[in-house]
Write a protein that holds these residues in place. Sequence first.
Motif, PDB file in Angstrom:
ATOM      1  N   SER A 182      13.314  -8.664   2.662  1.00  0.00           N
ATOM      2  CA  SER A 182      13.633  -7.298   3.121  1.00  0.00           C
ATOM      3  C   SER A 182      12.561  -6.308   2.659  1.00  0.00           C
ATOM      4  N   SER A 183      12.051  -6.484   1.452  1.00  0.00           N
ATOM      5  CA  SER A 183      10.993  -5.574   0.973  1.00  0.00           C
ATOM      6  C   SER A 183       9.687  -5.806   1.723  1.00  0.00           C
ATOM      7  N   ALA A 184       9.320  -7.062   1.922  1.00  0.00           N
ATOM      8  CA  ALA A 184       8.051  -7.347   2.619  1.00  0.00           C
ATOM      9  C   ALA A 184       8.140  -6.905   4.076  1.00  0.00           C
ATOM     10  N   PHE A 185       9.294  -7.134   4.707  1.00  0.00           N
ATOM     11  CA  PHE A 185       9.439  -6.687   6.103  1.00  0.00           C
ATOM     12  C   PHE A 185       9.291  -5.162   6.168  1.00  0.00           C
ATOM     13  N   THR A 186       9.987  -4.456   5.288  1.00  0.00           N
ATOM     14  CA  THR A 186       9.931  -2.983   5.309  1.00  0.00           C
ATOM     15  C   THR A 186       8.492  -2.516   5.052  1.00  0.00           C
ATOM     16  N   GLY A 187       7.876  -3.106   4.048  1.00  0.00           N
ATOM     17  CA  GLY A 187       6.510  -2.712   3.691  1.00  0.00           C
ATOM     18  C   GLY A 187       5.524  -2.988   4.807  1.00  0.00           C
ATOM     19  N   LEU A 188       5.621  -4.155   5.416  1.00  0.00           N
ATOM     20  CA  LEU A 188       4.654  -4.512   6.476  1.00  0.00           C
ATOM     21  C   LEU A 188       4.935  -3.733   7.758  1.00  0.00           C
ATOM     22  N   TYR A 189       6.187  -3.493   8.034  1.00  0.00           N
ATOM     23  CA  TYR A 189       6.524  -2.713   9.243  1.00  0.00           C
ATOM     24  C   TYR A 189       6.016  -1.275   9.094  1.00  0.00           C
ATOM     25  N   GLY A 249       0.791  -1.233   0.000  1.00  0.00           N
ATOM     26  CA  GLY A 249       0.000   0.000   0.000  1.00  0.00           C
ATOM     27  C   GLY A 249       0.820   1.277   0.000  1.00  0.00           C
ATOM     28  N   HIS A 250       2.131   1.145  -0.219  1.00  0.00           N
ATOM     29  CA  HIS A 250       3.004   2.309  -0.115  1.00  0.00           C
ATOM     30  C   HIS A 250       3.368   2.909  -1.478  1.00  0.00           C
ATOM     31  N   GLU A 251       3.876   4.139  -1.410  1.00  0.00           N
ATOM     32  CA  GLU A 251       4.436   4.784  -2.589  1.00  0.00           C
ATOM     33  C   GLU A 251       5.906   4.382  -2.655  1.00  0.00           C
ATOM     34  N   ALA A 252       6.265   3.644  -3.676  1.00  0.00           N
ATOM     35  CA  ALA A 252       7.652   3.181  -3.803  1.00  0.00           C
ATOM     36  C   ALA A 252       8.404   4.111  -4.750  1.00  0.00           C
ATOM     37  N   VAL A 253       9.529   4.627  -4.287  1.00  0.00           N
ATOM     38  CA  VAL A 253      10.384   5.470  -5.121  1.00  0.00           C
ATOM     39  C   VAL A 253      11.617   4.631  -5.456  1.00  0.00           C
ATOM     40  N   ALA A 254      11.794   4.330  -6.736  1.00  0.00           N
ATOM     41  CA  ALA A 254      12.847   3.381  -7.133  1.00  0.00           C
ATOM     42  C   ALA A 254      14.112   4.109  -7.553  1.00  0.00           C
ATOM     43  N   LEU A 255      15.196   3.856  -6.863  1.00  0.00           N
ATOM     44  CA  LEU A 255      16.493   4.418  -7.243  1.00  0.00           C
ATOM     45  C   LEU A 255      17.425   3.273  -7.636  1.00  0.00           C
ATOM     46  N   PRO A 256      17.602   3.051  -8.944  1.00  0.00           N
ATOM     47  CA  PRO A 256      18.459   1.930  -9.366  1.00  0.00           C
ATOM     48  C   PRO A 256      19.938   2.231  -9.135  1.00  0.00           C
ATOM     49  N   THR A 257      20.661   1.247  -8.651  1.00  0.00           N
ATOM     50  CA  THR A 257      22.089   1.414  -8.387  1.00  0.00           C
ATOM     51  C   THR A 257      22.932   0.942  -9.564  1.00  0.00           C
ATOM     52  N   ALA A 258      22.419  -0.045 -10.255  1.00  0.00           N
ATOM     53  CA  ALA A 258      23.138  -0.609 -11.396  1.00  0.00           C
ATOM     54  C   ALA A 258      22.111  -1.261 -12.309  1.00  0.00           C
ATOM     55  N   LEU A 259      22.459  -1.315 -13.563  1.00  0.00           N
ATOM     56  CA  LEU A 259      21.567  -1.940 -14.537  1.00  0.00           C
ATOM     57  C   LEU A 259      22.241  -3.200 -15.056  1.00  0.00           C
ATOM     58  N   LEU A 260      21.581  -4.341 -14.823  1.00  0.00           N
ATOM     59  CA  LEU A 260      22.130  -5.630 -15.271  1.00  0.00           C
ATOM     60  C   LEU A 260      21.111  -6.314 -16.172  1.00  0.00           C
ATOM     61  N   SER A 261      21.607  -7.131 -17.060  1.00  0.00           N
ATOM     62  CA  SER A 261      20.674  -7.895 -17.913  1.00  0.00           C
ATOM     63  C   SER A 261      19.951  -8.958 -17.089  1.00  0.00           C
ATOM     64  N   THR A 262      20.676  -9.543 -16.118  1.00  0.00           N
ATOM     65  CA  THR A 262      20.115 -10.576 -15.232  1.00  0.00           C
ATOM     66  C   THR A 262      20.792 -10.408 -13.879  1.00  0.00           C
ATOM     67  N   HIS A 263      20.307 -11.135 -12.853  1.00  0.00           N
ATOM     68  CA  HIS A 263      21.111 -11.153 -11.630  1.00  0.00           C
ATOM     69  C   HIS A 263      22.360 -12.003 -11.881  1.00  0.00           C
ATOM     70  N   THR A 264      23.243 -12.048 -10.889  1.00  0.00           N
ATOM     71  CA  THR A 264      24.571 -12.635 -11.143  1.00  0.00           C
ATOM     72  C   THR A 264      24.699 -14.091 -10.679  1.00  0.00           C
ATOM     73  N   SER A 265      23.629 -14.629 -10.066  1.00  0.00           N
ATOM     74  CA  SER A 265      23.714 -16.005  -9.573  1.00  0.00           C
ATOM     75  C   SER A 265      23.334 -16.990 -10.676  1.00  0.00           C
ATOM     76  N   GLU A 266      24.266 -17.808 -11.053  1.00  0.00           N
ATOM     77  CA  GLU A 266      24.080 -18.891 -12.033  1.00  0.00           C
ATOM     78  C   GLU A 266      23.929 -18.427 -13.480  1.00  0.00           C
ATOM     79  N   PHE A 267      23.847 -17.110 -13.695  1.00  0.00           N
ATOM     80  CA  PHE A 267      23.867 -16.628 -15.084  1.00  0.00           C
ATOM     81  C   PHE A 267      25.321 -16.313 -15.414  1.00  0.00           C
ATOM     82  N   SER A 268      25.727 -16.548 -16.666  1.00  0.00           N
ATOM     83  CA  SER A 268      27.040 -16.035 -17.079  1.00  0.00           C
ATOM     84  C   SER A 268      26.794 -15.060 -18.224  1.00  0.00           C
TER      85      SER A 268
END
Length: 249
Positions: free
Chosen positions: A194-201, A31-50
């Motif tokens: 971490s997002s759900a905890f922050t949002g619910l708190y 139910g919150h207003e989320a303000v998105a500040l991207p730190t880096a732009l990746l094609s995928t996350h780094t786990s198991e992708f090469s």
Amino acid sequence: MIQKRILTMQDLSCFGKCSISMSVAVLSACGHEAVALPTALLSTHTSEFSGYTFLDLAYEDDKIIEHFKKLNLKFDAILIGYLGSIPLIERAKKIVEIFGKGAVVVVDPAMAENDVLYSGFDMSYVNAMRTLCEMADFITPNTSEYKLLVGVKNARVLQTGVEKDGMIGIRLDQKEWLRPAFDGQFYGAGDAFSSAFTGLYMKTGELEKSIEGALDFVWGNINATQDEKEKYWYGTKFEQNLEFLVKFK
Ligand code: PXL
């Protein structure tokens, strides 16, 4: 419900069901207003992708921070997730210094899994992350990250991925919340917590209830994914579980 404004600062991994794309969905479902500040732009996350791409946005973030300052923006909470470089940790510290007063600051020190640092990180990254964690109200390390952060002062520690007798869950001080564990690795589960905890708190103002709610959300995501693990090996099917957060009181 009074809507809170939450800054979520983490990478944008285009494909991979994690980080900022998941965070905006989760915070919005709370139910919150989320303000998105991207730190880096990746094609995928780094786990198991090469072969993934990685663009560090630290210099762009400086300009965004300056503009936010001019606008005199205020945030009720600041959630910091995967950053990706030491300059980005410095930007996150700047964000907390400028906008953190009166805000709840949550840092997910996303940097390791199974006692191995994520691709591209070393001990100097860990040491820089320790200084950021000391500026937080709450940190949400998994067990591997927890070991790297022993001795960090000030923040309350919500340790994730705590395992005991076939159960898994969260520890805060001496208290644990555990659920039946699933076999295997589920990427993005830490980001979802971490997002759900922050949002619910920020929605309920109740710490233990928010921990339990966030854990139930993550457990539900993994439960929804486990039967299709071959297809969704890179992330969890969290989308149809967002309703849980919408309804959470
Ligand atoms: O889910 C944590 C995470 C976030 N962002 C990126 C990652 C990871 C974990 O590997 O690589 C880019």
